[in-house]
Design an enzyme around this catalytic site. Structure first.
Site, short mmCIF file in Angstrom:
data_model
loop_
_atom_site.label_atom_id
_atom_site.label_comp_id
_atom_site.label_asym_id
_atom_site.label_seq_id
_atom_site.Cartn_x
_atom_site.Cartn_y
_atom_site.Cartn_z
N ASP A 14 0.82 -1.23 0.00
CA ASP A 14 0.00 0.00 0.00
C ASP A 14 0.85 1.26 0.00
OD1 ASP A 14 -2.27 -1.67 0.28
OD2 ASP A 14 -1.89 -1.78 2.44
N LYS A 17 2.03 2.39 -5.05
CA LYS A 17 2.66 1.95 -6.31
C LYS A 17 1.77 2.30 -7.49
CE LYS A 17 3.00 -2.33 -4.68
NZ LYS A 17 2.83 -2.12 -3.25
N HIS A 42 -5.57 -1.76 -6.49
CA HIS A 42 -5.69 -0.31 -6.45
C HIS A 42 -6.81 0.14 -7.36
CE1 HIS A 42 -2.43 -1.05 -9.41
NE2 HIS A 42 -3.03 -0.11 -10.10
N ARG A 299 -10.18 -2.78 5.36
CA ARG A 299 -9.73 -2.72 6.77
C ARG A 299 -8.96 -1.43 7.06
NH1 ARG A 299 -6.43 -8.27 7.41
NH2 ARG A 299 -5.76 -7.74 5.31
N SER A 405 5.77 12.52 -4.32
CA SER A 405 4.37 12.74 -4.67
C SER A 405 3.69 13.59 -3.60
CB SER A 405 3.67 11.38 -4.80
OG SER A 405 2.29 11.57 -4.92
P1 IMP Z 1 -2.30 -12.78 2.31
O1 IMP Z 1 -1.41 -12.24 1.25
O2 IMP Z 1 -3.76 -12.61 2.00
O3 IMP Z 1 -1.96 -14.18 2.69
O4 IMP Z 1 -2.05 -11.91 3.64
C1 IMP Z 1 -0.81 -11.97 4.35
C2 IMP Z 1 -0.42 -10.61 4.89
O5 IMP Z 1 -0.12 -9.74 3.81
C3 IMP Z 1 -1.54 -9.91 5.67
O6 IMP Z 1 -0.94 -9.14 6.69
C4 IMP Z 1 -2.17 -8.99 4.65
O7 IMP Z 1 -2.81 -7.89 5.25
C5 IMP Z 1 -0.93 -8.57 3.87
N1 IMP Z 1 -1.25 -8.17 2.50
C6 IMP Z 1 -1.54 -8.95 1.45
N2 IMP Z 1 -1.74 -8.22 0.35
C7 IMP Z 1 -1.57 -6.94 0.70
C8 IMP Z 1 -1.62 -5.70 -0.02
O8 IMP Z 1 -1.84 -5.63 -1.22
N3 IMP Z 1 -1.35 -4.59 0.72
C9 IMP Z 1 -1.04 -4.62 2.04
N4 IMP Z 1 -0.98 -5.75 2.74
C10 IMP Z 1 -1.24 -6.90 2.08
#
Ligand code: IMP
Length: 416
Positions: A14, A17, A42, A299, A405
């Protein structure tokens, strides 16, 4: 032969990008994803239309660019097909690796069941099934997109998969899918996805030989990397520069300029260590000012200060040539701005990312704040205190912040 430009996240995802990739996608012939799945995301607004991108590379919004989803990605056909429906005429502009693994509906059920079983040790995943899909890949029992093209082999593999896994589904309290239903579902995916599935490794080599301009689009961030992040509170893929090679069939010499994306502060979604997290009013202010709520899950994000130690780690792991510092304007109006300059672990000062970040607390240095950077488009026009903050960060991480930015607008960007 051309070299591919690479964009990677340097924090916990986040980082913003999207803005940089969208901008760069305007000048590249191919935009390629190499890792992750539809856990990333995004939203892009063009005129009065809003597009939600999770897996389709950002080049889809440039009619001249082509898009590659590499073998390192896990692709949920059902979600991917929904995402495709936002766009017309994708044929000839979208290429899906036959070696990319499919993320199937039961992966999400297993992900959610495992999170429930972990209780307060839950990772806080997106619940999309990312871990179980990569788990099957590494355990060598996964299903690749290429299987859709060979239904007889696919049926045989699915049947044997269920014979092996039924007891596991039962033990986890997850309803195992009915084989026949799953096969029918896969047949439906085949009809839609078949024209897009190909050997993207061969394609990558061909376009490199043809000197095309190629942009490799990372997902998530370095601190969520399966090896170099805060394990086990990470995602299940290689989110760093090296992942771009493995996830697309490139070699290290194919990589050109590496741009690392970082926010001027830090956020994290999900559980796990975050030494510079601010639990007070300033953390709340960062969340409000920065609209820090997840695009994929909605979230609220945990917020805190720029972590120069984690950033040095990320710069080195990724071979970053320049940093794009995002959302500087979110720090507008703070009396003072803090930076985590080292950690304290067991009473000792540590200036690298240790084995377990859980035991680390942040040691801060404070900088005077500023009124307004929002919308500033030239470095010299920034308030003196904001300039000093950026120059101090550059000195701490040993890398130039070549892009800064100052608002979500494409034009509100300082290029140095
Ligand atoms: P998973 O990738 O769904 O298995 O989640 C594993 C961890 O990566 C968790 O803490 C998620 O909140 C975090 N996570 C997964 N994808 C993103 C994203 O695109 N942005 C921020 N955190 C992410």
């Amino acid at each position: 032969m051309s070299k591919a430009d690479l964009i990677v996240g340097l924090q916990w995802g986040d980082e913003g990008k999207g803005k940089i990739v969208d901008h760069m996608a305007q000048t590249h012939d191919y935009v390629c994803r190499f890792a992750g799945g539809h856990n990333a995301g995004h939203t892009i607004v063009i005129g009065d239309k809003k597009y939600a991108l999770h897996l389709i590379p950002s080049g889809v919004l440039n009619p001249k660019a082509k898009n590659v989803v590499g073998n390192g990605v896990v692709l949920s056909p059902v979600d991917f097909i929904k995402e495709m429906q936002q766009f017309d005429n994708l044929e000839g502009r979208l290429f899906l690796s036959d070696k990319a693994h499919m993320l199937l509906p039961y992966h999400a059920l297993i992900d959610q069941a495992k999170e429930r079983m972990k209780g307060d040790k839950a990772i806080g995943t997106t619940g999309k099934g990312i871990g179980p899909a990569y788990g099957d890949k590494v355990a060598r029992v996964g299903h690749r997109l290429g299987e859709l093209l060979d239904p007889a082999k696919m049926t045989e593999k699915i049947v044997s998969f269920f014979e092996m896994n039924k007891p596991l589904f039962d033990a986890m309290g997850v309803d195992a899918p009915i084989e026949a239903d799953l096969l029918a579902e896969l047949e439906g995916y085949k009809k839609i996805l078949e024209p897009f599935i190909c050997d993207t490794t061969q394609l990558m080599w061909k376009i490199m030989d043809e000197e095309k301009k190629i942009l490799l689009e990372g997902a998530q961030g370095t601190m969520l990397d399966i090896d170099h992040g805060t394990y086990p509170y990470v995602t299940s893929s290689s989110t760093v520069s090296a992942g771009a090679c493995a996830g697309l069939g490139l070699n290290p010499k194919d990589i050109g300029k590496v741009t690392g994306i970082a926010k001027a502060y830090c956020t994290r979604v999900g559980n796990g260590p975050f030494p510079s997290e601010d639990f007070g009013a300033e953390g709340d202010k960062l969340r409000e000012n920065g609209h820090e709520f997840g695009t994929t899950t909605g979230r609220p994000r945990r917020c805190g200060w720029f972590d120069a130690v984690a950033m040095r780690h990320a710069v080195r792991v990724n071979g970053v040539d320049q940093v794009a510092l995002m959302k500087l304007d979110v720090l507008d109006g703070f009396e003072e701005v803090k930076v985590c300059v080292a950690y304290e672990v067991d009473g000792k000062e540590v200036n690298y990312v240790p084995y377990d970040l859980e035991d680390a607390t942040a040691i801060y240095k404070s900088f005077p704040g500023w009124d307004k950077t929002e919308g500033v488009r030239a470095f010299d026009e920034l308030p003196e205190t904001a300039k000093s903050y950026i120059e101090a960060l550059e000195a701490m991480i040993g890398t130039k912040m070549g892009i800064i930015s100052t608002s979500p607008e494409r034009e509100d960007t300082i290029i140095r």
